[in-house]
Design a protein around this motif. Structure first.
Motif, PDB file in Angstrom:
ATOM      1  N   SER A  73      60.308   9.282 -35.351  1.00 12.01           N
ATOM      2  CA  SER A  73      60.460  10.169 -36.505  1.00 12.01           C
ATOM      3  C   SER A  73      60.963   9.392 -37.718  1.00 12.01           C
ATOM      4  O   SER A  73      61.570   8.328 -37.587  1.00 12.01           O
ATOM      5  CB  SER A  73      61.453  11.285 -36.172  1.00 12.01           C
ATOM      6  OG  SER A  73      62.766  10.761 -36.082  1.00 12.01           O
ATOM      7  N   GLU A  74      60.716   9.947 -38.864  1.00 12.99           N
ATOM      8  CA  GLU A  74      61.203   9.335 -40.107  1.00 12.99           C
ATOM      9  C   GLU A  74      62.730   9.261 -40.093  1.00 12.99           C
ATOM     10  O   GLU A  74      63.311   8.277 -40.540  1.00 12.99           O
ATOM     11  CB  GLU A  74      60.722  10.146 -41.300  1.00 12.99           C
ATOM     12  CG  GLU A  74      61.014   9.504 -42.629  1.00 12.99           C
ATOM     13  CD  GLU A  74      60.425  10.283 -43.794  1.00 12.99           C
ATOM     14  OE1 GLU A  74      61.088  10.329 -44.846  1.00 12.99           O
ATOM     15  OE2 GLU A  74      59.319  10.830 -43.655  1.00 12.99           O
ATOM     16  N   GLN A  75      63.371  10.292 -39.552  1.00  9.55           N
ATOM     17  CA  GLN A  75      64.832  10.319 -39.471  1.00  9.55           C
ATOM     18  C   GLN A  75      65.357   9.177 -38.592  1.00  9.55           C
ATOM     19  O   GLN A  75      66.317   8.507 -38.944  1.00  9.55           O
ATOM     20  CB  GLN A  75      65.315  11.670 -38.915  1.00  9.55           C
ATOM     21  CG  GLN A  75      66.821  11.759 -38.713  1.00  9.55           C
ATOM     22  CD  GLN A  75      67.615  11.605 -40.008  1.00  9.55           C
ATOM     23  OE1 GLN A  75      67.138  11.966 -41.077  1.00  9.55           O
ATOM     24  NE2 GLN A  75      68.806  11.073 -39.896  1.00  9.55           N
ATOM     25  N   LYS A  78      65.126   5.911 -40.404  1.00 10.47           N
ATOM     26  CA  LYS A  78      66.182   5.806 -41.413  1.00 10.47           C
ATOM     27  C   LYS A  78      67.508   5.429 -40.759  1.00 10.47           C
ATOM     28  O   LYS A  78      68.278   4.645 -41.317  1.00 10.47           O
ATOM     29  CB  LYS A  78      66.316   7.106 -42.193  1.00 10.47           C
ATOM     30  CG  LYS A  78      65.213   7.325 -43.194  1.00 10.47           C
ATOM     31  CD  LYS A  78      65.405   8.600 -43.975  1.00 10.47           C
ATOM     32  CE  LYS A  78      64.249   8.784 -44.955  1.00 10.47           C
ATOM     33  NZ  LYS A  78      64.357  10.009 -45.732  1.00 10.47           N
TER      34      LYS A  78
END
Length: 103
Positions: A73-75, A78
């Motif tokens: 996921s993008e999260q 990050k």
């Protein structure tokens, strides 16, 4: 099966902060389905202030997918980015070794 070994030669006094980053990265990675990463420090090595991490992967393709963040996921990506921010300030240089596990 492949064994991937990351060998980092730290700047003086910077081993513990890098170990903390690698241990946290391993925990985050495991929670996302990545292989467990073993993190080690030198008692005797080619150079002082050496940190080594190892993990097993099934193939070079699996390693490439993991490094590219494929399926994550993008999260999560990050979180990895935040976690590893500034790690270049801790390391003088390093190298990667990849071995085919024969037995």
């Amino acid at each position: 099966m492949l064994l991937v070994r990351e060998i980092m030669y730290c700047k003086p006094g910077k081993v513990r902060p890098l170990v903390e980053k690698f241990v946290a990265m391993s925990k985050l990675g495991e929670s996302m389905g990545m292989p467990r990463m073993k993190v080690m420090t030198d008692l005797s090595a080619e150079r002082y202030w050496t940190v080594v991490s190892e993990m097993d992967v099934t193939s070079l393709k699996a390693l490439e997918d993991m490094f590219s963040g494929q399926g994550q996921s993008e999260q999560a990506m990050k979180e990895f980015e935040t976690l590893m921010k500034g790690y270049h300030d801790l390391v003088d240089h390093g190298r990667r070794e990849i071995y085919k596990v024969e037995g």
